[in-house]
Each structure stands twice: as C-alpha cells, then as structure tokens.
Design an enzyme around this catalytic site. Structure first.
Site, PDB file in Angstrom:
ATOM      1  N   GLU A  70       0.177  -1.778   4.868  1.00  0.00           N
ATOM      2  CA  GLU A  70       0.197  -1.344   3.464  1.00  0.00           C
ATOM      3  C   GLU A  70       0.504  -2.584   2.616  1.00  0.00           C
ATOM      4  O   GLU A  70      -0.284  -3.005   1.786  1.00  0.00           O
ATOM      5  CB  GLU A  70       1.249  -0.252   3.254  1.00  0.00           C
ATOM      6  CG  GLU A  70       1.339   0.248   1.807  1.00  0.00           C
ATOM      7  CD  GLU A  70       2.470   1.266   1.586  1.00  0.00           C
ATOM      8  OE1 GLU A  70       3.395   1.344   2.433  1.00  0.00           O
ATOM      9  OE2 GLU A  70       2.428   1.964   0.544  1.00  0.00           O
TER      10      GLU A  70
ATOM     11  N   HIS B 266       3.344   3.569   9.300  1.00  0.00           N
ATOM     12  CA  HIS B 266       2.811   2.820   8.168  1.00  0.00           C
ATOM     13  C   HIS B 266       2.680   1.361   8.631  1.00  0.00           C
ATOM     14  O   HIS B 266       3.658   0.778   9.124  1.00  0.00           O
ATOM     15  CB  HIS B 266       3.773   2.859   6.978  1.00  0.00           C
ATOM     16  CG  HIS B 266       3.794   4.158   6.229  1.00  0.00           C
ATOM     17  ND1 HIS B 266       4.008   5.363   6.829  1.00  0.00           N
ATOM     18  CD2 HIS B 266       3.626   4.418   4.899  1.00  0.00           C
ATOM     19  CE1 HIS B 266       3.968   6.317   5.908  1.00  0.00           C
ATOM     20  NE2 HIS B 266       3.739   5.774   4.726  1.00  0.00           N
TER      21      HIS B 266
ATOM     22  N   HIS C  61      -1.433  12.306   5.244  1.00  0.00           N
ATOM     23  CA  HIS C  61      -0.445  11.305   4.799  1.00  0.00           C
ATOM     24  C   HIS C  61       0.177  11.793   3.503  1.00  0.00           C
ATOM     25  O   HIS C  61      -0.347  11.564   2.411  1.00  0.00           O
ATOM     26  CB  HIS C  61      -1.138   9.947   4.614  1.00  0.00           C
ATOM     27  CG  HIS C  61      -0.199   8.815   4.318  1.00  0.00           C
ATOM     28  ND1 HIS C  61      -0.416   7.519   4.768  1.00  0.00           N
ATOM     29  CD2 HIS C  61       0.967   8.760   3.621  1.00  0.00           C
ATOM     30  CE1 HIS C  61       0.559   6.731   4.358  1.00  0.00           C
ATOM     31  NE2 HIS C  61       1.414   7.465   3.648  1.00  0.00           N
TER      32      HIS C  61
ATOM     33  N   HIS D 260       4.221  12.419   1.978  1.00  0.00           N
ATOM     34  CA  HIS D 260       5.677  12.445   2.113  1.00  0.00           C
ATOM     35  C   HIS D 260       6.164  13.619   1.283  1.00  0.00           C
ATOM     36  O   HIS D 260       5.973  13.622   0.058  1.00  0.00           O
ATOM     37  CB  HIS D 260       6.287  11.146   1.594  1.00  0.00           C
ATOM     38  CG  HIS D 260       5.782   9.932   2.309  1.00  0.00           C
ATOM     39  ND1 HIS D 260       6.465   9.342   3.354  1.00  0.00           N
ATOM     40  CD2 HIS D 260       4.650   9.204   2.147  1.00  0.00           C
ATOM     41  CE1 HIS D 260       5.783   8.298   3.789  1.00  0.00           C
ATOM     42  NE2 HIS D 260       4.675   8.182   3.081  1.00  0.00           N
TER      43      HIS D 260
ATOM     44  N   ASP E  69      -0.202  10.479  -0.330  1.00  0.00           N
ATOM     45  CA  ASP E  69       1.024   9.706  -0.122  1.00  0.00           C
ATOM     46  C   ASP E  69       2.227  10.352  -0.823  1.00  0.00           C
ATOM     47  O   ASP E  69       2.963  11.115  -0.195  1.00  0.00           O
ATOM     48  CB  ASP E  69       0.814   8.252  -0.587  1.00  0.00           C
ATOM     49  CG  ASP E  69       1.707   7.256   0.144  1.00  0.00           C
ATOM     50  OD1 ASP E  69       2.470   7.677   1.024  1.00  0.00           O
ATOM     51  OD2 ASP E  69       1.630   6.052  -0.167  1.00  0.00           O
ATOM     52  N   ASP E  70       2.431  10.028  -2.088  1.00  0.00           N
ATOM     53  CA  ASP E  70       3.554  10.584  -2.869  1.00  0.00           C
ATOM     54  C   ASP E  70       2.990  11.079  -4.201  1.00  0.00           C
ATOM     55  O   ASP E  70       3.124  10.407  -5.233  1.00  0.00           O
ATOM     56  CB  ASP E  70       4.605   9.494  -3.116  1.00  0.00           C
ATOM     57  CG  ASP E  70       5.162   8.948  -1.813  1.00  0.00           C
ATOM     58  OD1 ASP E  70       5.996   9.635  -1.199  1.00  0.00           O
ATOM     59  OD2 ASP E  70       4.734   7.851  -1.395  1.00  0.00           O
TER      60      ASP E  70
HETATM   61  N1  ADE Z   1       7.827   6.321   1.753  1.00  0.00           N
HETATM   62  C1  ADE Z   1       7.204   7.121   0.883  1.00  0.00           C
HETATM   63  N2  ADE Z   1       6.034   6.603   0.525  1.00  0.00           N
HETATM   64  C2  ADE Z   1       5.898   5.440   1.195  1.00  0.00           C
HETATM   65  C3  ADE Z   1       4.895   4.458   1.268  1.00  0.00           C
HETATM   66  N3  ADE Z   1       3.777   4.520   0.559  1.00  0.00           N
HETATM   67  N4  ADE Z   1       5.110   3.393   2.062  1.00  0.00           N
HETATM   68  C4  ADE Z   1       6.220   3.301   2.770  1.00  0.00           C
HETATM   69  N5  ADE Z   1       7.185   4.212   2.746  1.00  0.00           N
HETATM   70  C5  ADE Z   1       7.029   5.282   1.978  1.00  0.00           C
HETATM   71 ZN    ZN Z   2       3.200   6.760   2.927  1.00  0.00          ZN
END
Ligand code: ADE
Ligand code: ZN
Length: 338
Positions: A200, A197, A17, A19, A278-279
């Site tokens: 969340e 997703h 996971h 991005h 994630d990011d």
């Molecule tokens: N795009 C990038 N990170 C995200 C996240 N945590 N949830 C939804 N969309 C995303």
């Molecule tokens: Zn994500």
C-alpha cells in the site's frame, strides 16, 4: 440502454477489503458518543468531515483510532456492522469478508468478546435481513509487537470457529510482514486463512515477505507490486487476488488522482484485481462509489467491470459451490443487461 450507474449498483459482487471500524460514519460517531457519554473532539458532523483530509496512511490512522473510541458495547458493534451491511446490500454486495482490529478495542479495556459477539450478531442480522453472507477476518495491528499479536490470537480462541482468517493492517512502513511470521504460522496451524496489507505504502519487498513468510491467500492493496515486473508475473501466474481500494489510494495520496489509478493496468497485466472500499466512511464512498469512480472517464469498459466483480467471488473464501452459484447469478445478470 441501462445506464452505467444502475448497471454497477445491480452488479452482483463481493467485498473483500473493508475495515468495519472504517465504516463508522460521522453521524453514527455522534450517536454512539451520546449514548455512551463519550466526549469527542468535534462540534459537528461537518467538522468531522473537514478533518478527513489526509496526506498519508498515518494521518488517517491517527483519526481513525481516535474515532473508534465511541465504540463501547456489543450493541455498538452490532449496529455498526448492520449499518455497513445495509449499505453494502444496496450496492449489490452478496457476500462480504470484513476486517476488525481487536487490539484497538482491547487496549482501551473493551473485552474481545464484546467486539466479536457484537459483530457476529450484526452479521447474522444481515444474513436474515438481506441474505448477505459474511466472514470475519481478525487483523493484527502491525505497529504493535509480536507478543501482543499472540496475546490477541489467544483471546480469540473461544470464537476461533467463527473467524475465517487473520490479517495484518495499520502503519506499514517500518513494520514488515516478517515481524509476524510466527504468529501467522500459529494461525495457519489453527486452520485460519491469511491475508495481509502489503504494497500500500510499503515496497515490493514487503509483498514478497507477505507471500513467502506469511503465506498469504490474498493480498490487500498490493499496488506497489507494479514496480517489480518479476513480482507482477508471479502474482499473475499464481492467480493471487489483490483487494484494491481506489478511493482509499487517492485519499491517502498513494495515487495522484482517480483518473490515473492503475486498476486498468492491473487487469491488462493479468492480475486478479478486485474493487473494495477499505474505510468507506473516511474515504468518500462504499464499494459502488469505488466502481463508479474507476468507470468514469477512463479505459475500463463494461466487461472489465464484470471481470472485477467475477474476481471478487473467485478471490473470496467461500466454498467452491457457493462461488459457482454467485458466478452463475453474475452471468445471468450480465446476460439480462446486454
Ligand atoms: N487500517 C484501516 N485501514 C487501513 C489501511 N488502508 N491500511 C492499513 N491499515 C488500515
Ligand atoms: Zn485496508
């Protein structure tokens, strides 16, 4: 005795996971802005980092989509991907399945092929440099409509044999998985795997929809499934992989603090949880940082960390023989460090 930090770093793992646009570090944002002569609304790296103070998912997404504007050329996407893979390799990642958001780019005039070719070049470079393998997951932005998702799937056709799965991301609340039932069916008919997703920020009903309408092979986040005992039992029974992102959950205020993150509860409930970043450029760390954060000051022991790493290979889209090879390597690592 080997310290826990070093044990985590060396632990063979997969990341499921991530991005790729979320790996854009502020320093790189300035570098790409300069080489592409794009204006950015920040005067310094410190100012960018100070802006990364979010109170929910939408807060973050607004800044994240704006940041992606510096990405213009194939070289940018290649460099972005390779920089991520360099960090991942240093964190013991042997395999990564990365998300990209084509609509973020095509909507500002960057052709799909510039994005795809750049990322694929970065993936090939990472395999040559580190032996790190990877797969590409095309995510639809759920705040856009079904028609736009279909258009994106058709733009992807020349690259479809190099894309492994489709996913669903962006603003969850108000955009349930049902909105994308038909486009996910079309992707499945093309032989693509499916992830989404769900849970969340959205309720357990969205997780049910991801399972029943999108037929997902893997669930991204899934945290709010914990509110529904029947759903927990179903996820555990089916061996569904959850790609959990601890630092992200804290940074987006979905979990109050890392000390109360439910990753240990997920494991005790028999859920196939994994740890992911994630990011990472926005949420304070890469996969190793996420492992270290959950390992500190709580009830997770070394066996749990190994289970999380094991789950990452079991939940990957690698063929069985490659999974077996990675698990054997993981076993050998654990054996050598006990
Ligand atoms: N795009 C990038 N990170 C995200 C996240 N945590 N949830 C939804 N969309 C995303
Ligand atoms: Zn994500």
């Amino acid at each position: 005795m080997l310290d826990l930090d070093a044990f985590i770093t060396g632990l063979p793992k997969a990341e499921l996971h991530l991005h790729i646009e979320g790996s854009l570090e502020p320093e790189q944002m300035f570098e790409f802005a300069r080489r592409n002569q794009v204006a950015i609304p920040y005067a310094s790296v410190e100012e960018v980092r100070a802006a990364y103070d979010f109170s929910n998912l939408q807060d973050f997404l607004d800044i994240y989509y704006a940041g992606a504007d510096v990405l213009r050329t194939e070289e940018d996407f290649r460099d972005l991907a390779l920089a991520y893979f360099d960090r991942a390799a240093a964190d013991g990642v042997l395999h990564a399945e990365i998300f990209f958001d084509p609509q973020t780019h095509t909507h500002r005039g960057i052709p799909f092929g510039v994005v795809a070719n750049g990322l694929l070049a970065g993936m090939a470079a990472a395999e040559a440099k580190h032996g790190l393998t990877s797969k590409l997951i095309l995510c639809f932005l759920r705040h856009l409509d079904e028609e736009d998702a279909f258009k994106t799937l058709s733009q992807a056709q020349p690259w479809i044999d190099r894309i492994d799965a489709v996913g669903l991301d962006s603003s969850e609340l108000g955009h349930p998985p049902s909105k994308f039932e038909r486009v996910f069916a079309a992707a499945a008919a093309m032989g693509l795997k499916r992830v989404a997703h769900a849970g969340e920020e959205g309720p357990p009903e969205y997780v049910y929809e991801a399972l029943e309408l999108l037929h997902v092979d893997r669930l991204d986040h899934g945290n709010r499934s914990l509110e529904d005992p029947a759903l927990i039992a179903r996820l555990a029974r089916s061996g569904m992989t959850l790609t959990v992102c601890p630092l992200s959950n804290v940074k987006l205020c979905n979990v109050a603090s890392i000390d109360v993150h439910p990753i240990d509860r997920m494991l005790r409930l028999g859920l196939r949880a994994t740890v992911n970043s994630d990011d990472p450029a926005y949420f304070g760390g890469y996969v190793g940082d996420n492992f270290r954060a959950i390992a500190q000051g709580r009830t997770l022991d070394r066996d749990d960390l190994v289970t999380l790493a094991r789950n990452s290979f079991l939940g990957s889209f690698l063929p069985d023989n490659a999974v077996a090879t990675h698990l054997a390597r993981l076993d050998a690592y654990v054996e050598a460090h006990t």
